[in-house]
Design an enzyme around this catalytic site. Structure first.
Site, PDB file in Angstrom:
ATOM      1  N   GLU A  39       0.803  -1.221   0.000  1.00 40.97           N
ATOM      2  CA  GLU A  39       0.000   0.000   0.000  1.00 40.97           C
ATOM      3  C   GLU A  39       0.842   1.281   0.000  1.00 40.97           C
ATOM      4  O   GLU A  39       0.820   2.074   0.964  1.00 40.97           O
ATOM      5  CB  GLU A  39      -1.005  -0.012   1.150  1.00 40.97           C
ATOM      6  CG  GLU A  39      -1.938  -1.197   1.085  1.00 40.97           C
ATOM      7  CD  GLU A  39      -3.095  -1.157   2.076  1.00 40.97           C
ATOM      8  OE1 GLU A  39      -3.131  -0.285   2.952  1.00 40.97           O
ATOM      9  OE2 GLU A  39      -3.982  -2.032   1.962  1.00 40.97           O
ATOM     10  N   GLU A  43      -5.418  -8.319  -0.437  1.00 39.13           N
ATOM     11  CA  GLU A  43      -6.237  -7.966   0.720  1.00 39.13           C
ATOM     12  C   GLU A  43      -7.658  -7.640   0.282  1.00 39.13           C
ATOM     13  O   GLU A  43      -7.840  -6.860  -0.646  1.00 39.13           O
ATOM     14  CB  GLU A  43      -5.728  -6.731   1.463  1.00 39.13           C
ATOM     15  CG  GLU A  43      -4.542  -6.953   2.343  1.00 39.13           C
ATOM     16  CD  GLU A  43      -4.106  -5.678   3.031  1.00 39.13           C
ATOM     17  OE1 GLU A  43      -4.959  -4.836   3.366  1.00 39.13           O
ATOM     18  OE2 GLU A  43      -2.877  -5.511   3.189  1.00 39.13           O
TER      19      GLU A  43
HETATM   20  C1  LIG Z   1      -9.344  11.760   8.445  1.00 40.07           C
HETATM   21  C2  LIG Z   1      -9.028  10.981   7.220  1.00 40.07           C
HETATM   22  O1  LIG Z   1      -8.769   9.651   7.618  1.00 40.07           O
HETATM   23  C3  LIG Z   1      -8.434   8.907   6.555  1.00 40.07           C
HETATM   24  C4  LIG Z   1      -8.225   7.468   6.993  1.00 40.07           C
HETATM   25  O2  LIG Z   1      -7.856   6.893   5.794  1.00 40.07           O
HETATM   26  C5  LIG Z   1      -7.591   5.561   5.761  1.00 40.07           C
HETATM   27  C6  LIG Z   1      -7.556   5.020   4.505  1.00 40.07           C
HETATM   28  C7  LIG Z   1      -7.291   3.696   4.347  1.00 40.07           C
HETATM   29  C8  LIG Z   1      -7.074   2.911   5.483  1.00 40.07           C
HETATM   30  C9  LIG Z   1      -6.849   1.491   5.294  1.00 40.07           C
HETATM   31  C10 LIG Z   1      -6.769   0.524   6.263  1.00 40.07           C
HETATM   32  N1  LIG Z   1      -6.661  -0.612   5.576  1.00 40.07           N
HETATM   33  C11 LIG Z   1      -6.614  -1.973   6.122  1.00 40.07           C
HETATM   34  C12 LIG Z   1      -5.132  -2.286   6.183  1.00 40.07           C
HETATM   35  N2  LIG Z   1      -4.570  -2.486   4.839  1.00 40.07           N
HETATM   36  C13 LIG Z   1      -3.272  -3.057   5.141  1.00 40.07           C
HETATM   37  C14 LIG Z   1      -3.486  -3.929   6.346  1.00 40.07           C
HETATM   38  O3  LIG Z   1      -2.495  -3.629   7.277  1.00 40.07           O
HETATM   39  C15 LIG Z   1      -4.862  -3.561   6.904  1.00 40.07           C
HETATM   40  O4  LIG Z   1      -4.810  -3.371   8.300  1.00 40.07           O
HETATM   41  N3  LIG Z   1      -6.632  -0.380   4.284  1.00 40.07           N
HETATM   42  N4  LIG Z   1      -6.768   0.914   4.096  1.00 40.07           N
HETATM   43  C16 LIG Z   1      -7.099   3.461   6.764  1.00 40.07           C
HETATM   44  C17 LIG Z   1      -7.358   4.817   6.895  1.00 40.07           C
END
Ligand SMILES: CCOCCOc1ccc(-c2cn(C[C@@H]3NC[C@@H](O)[C@H]3O)nn2)cc1
Length: 448
Positions: free
Chosen positions: A166, A352
């Site tokens: 990611e 994922e």
């Molecule tokens: C105030 C703005 O806030 C924005 C938050 O924005 C995000 C975006 C995306 C994520 C996110 C979390 N995950 C799951 C994980 N993928 C890898 C693996 O370790 C899983 O735990 N994927 N995307 C979290 C937060």
């Protein structure tokens, strides 16, 4: 009833990551990572949760492999704690760290489970962050050294590799939005990190080829699918930027040797450009064997001049949401995989996909029917993509077990297996048995 039949050689798996499950944060010679620092910084993680113990998989990996055998999967995606292997990031090698991963990988192989290894899943050694982290080009050579150690050590055992998990999260979520480690809010820092990790990716792929590792290597972007709220250009532009910042910003340099022009110009208009050095774009554009795609949800976007670095906001369309607040819309998985065909019919793994459903144990069971529904919808889309002739080679459910969900701590549960964080007892959920049946049969059936 509908039957969705999958290819006999389809890879069915689950995924986890080192900092989210291992624990043993100060054992076995492991050095601190930026997530140790971040999670111990008051206010950064819900409830002050941290990965000191997590699921204690460092000590319980044999039990975890037994669960994988019971589940029947043929592939398991995991990540390496860089600071277990080289505690200060680019200095001495910690043999205890290598020994741990040998014990673990050997257990997987004994169980007939293909190890699918992510080298970097966000846990940069803190010692490198102390000198600028990914903003400092020193991290490029440090990562190449770390990856070379792993390639040489596990050649012949691990055949499927990913350099970075990611990259959008590593660069933008962590350095522009600021909710992940190291928690900066600086667009230039985000572009610097994105660029340097791409150079590190490319140089590591070159090292992989130079060594002649018996295996395949790629990268795992999390991807966004977005549709504009209206037909007006401003909303369409917002949706395009959102899609491109997750996938094109990283895959164009790799597959085309240059950044996507429209998004490059978008950042340039505010005076921010990637720090491209002579030879960088050639170094990045090393041919890769596959990409991992992490997909959770899609969104409806509209232009908002106050909407952050992309001037974009997501519109709540009233869809059913998971317990982390993400809308359930599997159509985006189909659409985004077709969108990625512009890079060619590349080998793709869903590395994922899963749902945050926080159901707890009632009378010894976790009746997570909402997770089953989510998985069913998304695996059906995977089948559609395969029927369209696209090289989608495998699906890894996120996650094998409940674990440390970054800034959300332990309150958000993505596992097929429930974890009691006091006793560390693992309890397969109903979704575990549902997925077990799909994996065993190689096909999925839906009622109508
Ligand atoms: C105030 C703005 O806030 C924005 C938050 O924005 C995000 C975006 C995306 C994520 C996110 C979390 N995950 C799951 C994980 N993928 C890898 C693996 O370790 C899983 O735990 N994927 N995307 C979290 C937060």
């Amino acid at each position: 009833m509908t039957i969705f039949q999958f290819p006999n050689d389809f890879k069915w798996g689950t995924a986890t990551a080192a900092y989210q499950i291992e624990g043993a944060a100060r054992e076995g010679g492991r050095g601190p990572s930026i997530w140790d620092t971040f999670s111990h910084t008051p206010g950064r993680v819900f409830n002050g949760d941290n990965g000191d113990v997590a699921c204690d998989s460092y000590h319980r990996y044999e039990e975890d492999v037994e669960l994988m055998k019971e589940l029947g999967i043929n592939t398991y995606r995991f990540s390496i704690s860089w600071s277990r292997i080289i505690p200060d990031g680019d200095g001495e090698i910690n043999q205890e760290g290598l020994d741990y991963y040998h014990r673990f990988v050997d257990k997987l192989l004994e169980a007939g489970i293909e190890p699918f290894c992510t080298l970097y899943h966000w846990d940069l050694p803190q010692a490198l962050q102390d000198v600028g982290g990914w903003e400092n080009r020193r991290s490029i050579d440090a990562f190449v050294k770390f990856s070379e150690v792993m390639y040489r050590e596990f050649n012949g055992k691990i055949r499927y590799w990913l350099t970075f998990n990611e990259p959008w999260c590593i660069a933008f979520l962590s350095n522009v939005i600021g909710v992940h480690a190291p928690g900066k809010q600086d667009l230039q820092a985000g572009l610097d990190v994105a660029h340097n990790l791409l150079v590190a990716h490319g140089k590591s792929v070159s090292k992989f080829r130079e060594i002649g590792v018996d295996g395949k290597i790629g990268i795992a972007p999390n991807v966004a699918w977005a549709v504009p709220y209206s037909k007006n250009e401003a909303d369409q532009g917002a949706a395009d930027r959102n899609i491109q910042v997750f996938s094109d910003w990283f895959l164009d340099p790799i597959y085309k040797g240059s950044y996507p022009q429209s998004l490059y110009s978008w950042f340039e208009q505010s005076g921010h450009v990637p720090p491209i050095h002579e030879g960088d774009m050639e170094a990045i554009a090393q041919p890769i064997d596959h990409i991992g795609i992490n997909y959770y949800a899609m969104s409806v976007n509209r232009f908002n001049p106050d909407g952050g670095y992309l001037q974009m906001e997501e519109v709540d369309m009233g869809l059913v949401k998971t317990d982390i607040g993400w809308p359930v819309e599997s159509r985006g998985l189909y659409e985004v995989i077709h969108y990625l065909q512009k890079y060619g019919n590349i080998d793709i793994y869903i590395t994922e996909n899963g749902a945050c459903i926080n159901d707890d144990i009632v009378n010894g069971k976790v009746n997570d029917v909402r997770r089953i529904s989510y998985l069913q919808q998304h695996i059906a889309q995977v089948h559609r993509v395969i029927q369209d002739g696209i090289n989608l080679k495998g699906y890894m459910a996120w996650s094998l077990m409940d674990n440390f969900e970054w800034a959300e701590g332990y309150r958000m549960r993505f596992g097929l297996v429930h974890v009691d964080y006091r006793s560390l007892k693992r309890t397969p959920k109903e979704s575990f048995y549902w997925y077990q049946n799909v994996v065993k049969n190689g096909w999925m059936e839906t009622r109508k």
